[in-house]
Motif scaffolding. Sequence first.
Motif, PDB file in Angstrom:
ATOM      1  N   PRO A   1      71.289 -60.075 147.564  1.00 21.71           N
ATOM      2  CA  PRO A   1      71.129 -60.992 146.428  1.00 21.71           C
ATOM      3  C   PRO A   1      72.438 -61.338 145.726  1.00 21.71           C
ATOM      4  CG  PRO A   1      70.309 -58.790 145.886  1.00 21.71           C
ATOM      5  CD  PRO A   1      70.564 -58.811 147.361  1.00 21.71           C
ATOM      6  N   ASN A   2      73.450 -60.467 145.845  1.00 18.86           N
ATOM      7  CA  ASN A   2      74.733 -60.723 145.181  1.00 18.86           C
ATOM      8  C   ASN A   2      75.779 -61.271 146.149  1.00 18.86           C
ATOM      9  OD1 ASN A   2      74.970 -58.386 146.665  1.00 18.86           O
ATOM     10  ND2 ASN A   2      76.235 -57.318 145.153  1.00 18.86           N
ATOM     11  N   ALA A   3      75.322 -61.847 147.267  1.00 19.11           N
ATOM     12  CA  ALA A   3      76.253 -62.328 148.290  1.00 19.11           C
ATOM     13  C   ALA A   3      77.195 -63.398 147.753  1.00 19.11           C
ATOM     14  CB  ALA A   3      75.473 -62.865 149.490  1.00 19.11           C
ATOM     15  N   PHE A   4      76.714 -64.213 146.809  1.00 20.67           N
ATOM     16  CA  PHE A   4      77.575 -65.275 146.280  1.00 20.67           C
ATOM     17  C   PHE A   4      78.749 -64.699 145.490  1.00 20.67           C
ATOM     18  CE2 PHE A   4      74.711 -64.270 142.872  1.00 20.67           C
ATOM     19  CZ  PHE A   4      75.402 -64.508 141.697  1.00 20.67           C
ATOM     20  N   LEU A   5      78.618 -63.453 145.036  1.00 22.72           N
ATOM     21  CA  LEU A   5      79.708 -62.790 144.328  1.00 22.72           C
ATOM     22  C   LEU A   5      80.540 -61.911 145.255  1.00 22.72           C
ATOM     23  CD1 LEU A   5      77.867 -61.633 141.061  1.00 22.72           C
ATOM     24  CD2 LEU A   5      79.546 -63.479 141.268  1.00 22.72           C
ATOM     25  N   VAL A   6      79.860 -61.190 146.132  1.00 24.27           N
ATOM     26  CA  VAL A   6      80.527 -60.202 146.985  1.00 24.27           C
ATOM     27  C   VAL A   6      81.091 -60.819 148.255  1.00 24.27           C
ATOM     28  CG1 VAL A   6      80.174 -58.091 148.329  1.00 24.27           C
ATOM     29  CG2 VAL A   6      79.111 -58.333 146.081  1.00 24.27           C
ATOM     30  N   GLY A   7      80.304 -61.699 148.874  1.00 25.01           N
ATOM     31  CA  GLY A   7      80.716 -62.291 150.136  1.00 25.01           C
ATOM     32  C   GLY A   7      79.685 -62.044 151.221  1.00 25.01           C
TER      33      GLY A   7
ATOM     34  N   PRO B   1      78.458 -60.541 155.290  1.00 28.77           N
ATOM     35  CA  PRO B   1      78.296 -59.214 155.887  1.00 28.77           C
ATOM     36  C   PRO B   1      79.603 -58.447 156.060  1.00 28.77           C
ATOM     37  CG  PRO B   1      76.911 -60.793 157.016  1.00 28.77           C
ATOM     38  CD  PRO B   1      77.758 -61.587 156.063  1.00 28.77           C
ATOM     39  N   ALA B   2      80.659 -59.126 156.499  1.00 25.56           N
ATOM     40  CA  ALA B   2      81.937 -58.437 156.701  1.00 25.56           C
ATOM     41  C   ALA B   2      82.477 -57.896 155.382  1.00 25.56           C
ATOM     42  CB  ALA B   2      82.955 -59.381 157.339  1.00 25.56           C
ATOM     43  N   ASP B   3      82.322 -58.668 154.310  1.00 27.03           N
ATOM     44  CA  ASP B   3      82.781 -58.210 152.996  1.00 27.03           C
ATOM     45  C   ASP B   3      81.989 -56.987 152.540  1.00 27.03           C
ATOM     46  OD1 ASP B   3      84.749 -60.399 151.917  1.00 27.03           O
ATOM     47  OD2 ASP B   3      83.078 -61.504 152.792  1.00 27.03           O
ATOM     48  N   VAL B   4      80.673 -57.055 152.698  1.00 32.25           N
ATOM     49  CA  VAL B   4      79.824 -55.929 152.292  1.00 32.25           C
ATOM     50  C   VAL B   4      80.194 -54.680 153.084  1.00 32.25           C
ATOM     51  CG1 VAL B   4      77.464 -55.058 152.177  1.00 32.25           C
ATOM     52  CG2 VAL B   4      77.932 -57.453 151.621  1.00 32.25           C
ATOM     53  N   PHE B   5      80.393 -54.851 154.386  1.00 33.24           N
ATOM     54  CA  PHE B   5      80.752 -53.714 155.234  1.00 33.24           C
ATOM     55  C   PHE B   5      82.069 -53.088 154.786  1.00 33.24           C
ATOM     56  CE2 PHE B   5      83.070 -51.888 158.783  1.00 33.24           C
ATOM     57  CZ  PHE B   5      82.141 -51.003 159.311  1.00 33.24           C
ATOM     58  N   VAL B   6      83.078 -53.903 154.562  1.00 28.63           N
ATOM     59  CA  VAL B   6      84.399 -53.388 154.192  1.00 28.63           C
ATOM     60  C   VAL B   6      84.358 -52.720 152.817  1.00 28.63           C
ATOM     61  CG1 VAL B   6      86.760 -54.059 153.593  1.00 28.63           C
ATOM     62  CG2 VAL B   6      85.692 -54.940 155.676  1.00 28.63           C
ATOM     63  N   ILE B   7      83.583 -53.266 151.903  1.00 28.76           N
ATOM     64  CA  ILE B   7      83.449 -52.643 150.579  1.00 28.76           C
ATOM     65  C   ILE B   7      82.847 -51.243 150.711  1.00 28.76           C
ATOM     66  CG2 ILE B   7      82.186 -52.760 148.395  1.00 28.76           C
ATOM     67  CD1 ILE B   7      82.526 -55.828 148.549  1.00 28.76           C
ATOM     68  N   GLU B   8      81.789 -51.126 151.513  1.00 30.68           N
ATOM     69  CA  GLU B   8      81.171 -49.814 151.732  1.00 30.68           C
ATOM     70  C   GLU B   8      82.149 -48.869 152.428  1.00 30.68           C
ATOM     71  OE1 GLU B   8      78.113 -48.647 150.707  1.00 30.68           O
ATOM     72  OE2 GLU B   8      78.183 -50.505 149.554  1.00 30.68           O
TER      73      GLU B   8
ATOM     74  N   LEU C   1      87.509 -62.157 155.559  1.00 28.25           N
ATOM     75  CA  LEU C   1      87.160 -61.513 154.300  1.00 28.25           C
ATOM     76  C   LEU C   1      87.579 -62.365 153.118  1.00 28.25           C
ATOM     77  CD1 LEU C   1      88.482 -57.910 155.122  1.00 28.25           C
ATOM     78  CD2 LEU C   1      86.114 -58.708 155.302  1.00 28.25           C
ATOM     79  N   ARG C   2      86.861 -62.204 152.030  1.00 24.96           N
ATOM     80  CA  ARG C   2      87.294 -62.830 150.789  1.00 24.96           C
ATOM     81  C   ARG C   2      88.572 -62.151 150.304  1.00 24.96           C
ATOM     82  NH1 ARG C   2      82.225 -64.321 146.788  1.00 24.96           N
ATOM     83  NH2 ARG C   2      81.159 -65.755 148.227  1.00 24.96           N
TER      84      ARG C   2
END
Length: 307
Positions: free
Chosen positions: A215-221, A223-230, A259-260
């Motif tokens: 749901p926060n993809a517009f802020l976080v980015g 799949p690659a962004d989510v993966f790297v953040i984790e 990545l963003r």
Amino acid sequence: MPLASLSARTASLTALTQQIQKKLQQALDSQSQRSSLLQELFTDVALEVDVRAQDIILSMDDDGASSREDGIKSSLCFYDVLADHYAKMPDSGKPILDLIVQLWSQSFASHIFALLFHKWLFEVPLENSDGALRYASALVQGATNVFWIDIQSNKRRFFSLFRYLFEDVTLVPLRINKIPLQSRRDLYLLLSRFLFFYDIVDKLDEFLFHFPNFPNAFLVGGPADVFVIEFTDQLQKLKVEPVLLHYLSQMKVLQGLELRLTTSTRMKACLYSFTSPGAPMYPTRAVRHAAWEALDLLFPGIYLEGA
């Protein structure tokens, strides 16, 4: 399978199930010993099967070959055998499952559930969606706990659990879609944190392709962004030097990810924190060297920036 072998295997699995049920009932009946009994049971199901007992417990095909997918008998644990058994014969595991549900809030209950019923959750039809949410939450919690046990000991005793969740669940829509969306997201985040440790980085692209929407993809980015953040959050929690060095050595697979800027900066800052002695990370010389290598690989020219 010869009739005698089938009979011996069935008898062994029945005996194991009865022992587990007995210990769970003891834990339920004894509040003072509940925690220690559950810890003992967790240790028992995580034990490796004695080589002499494997031919009895494992099903054998007509050629006498083990039906276990990886064919590595030496690392077979009791939970591997029992998880298969309860997925194929769910009625045999129901008494155990009912007892675990009554012990949900206790330490090690989720550990035991994750080990014994991870295949059951995705391969056996569930009666209602409420149950799916409860079981999926327990699975994520239990898997998180046992993967951290592997991290702290730098062992991979629970590799088969990780591999099943990664290859046979998250990459198989028919199975992953059996659990609620939030549980799916939680499972993907969990596996993102431990993927480097269990060495399945060659399937990273496929894993990212199957990532659920957040749901926060517009802020976080994406799949690659989510993966790297984790991944970067996990990196900063690691205290076992060989494990940390292993994570850093695997970072080459992140080359080329789109990545963003905020995500890229976050990863760079994380790596920078391992390049200087002292607080907050107190890295060893080997870790500092590995962090600089990762920085130079992922961010060419970084030495010039720091000059």
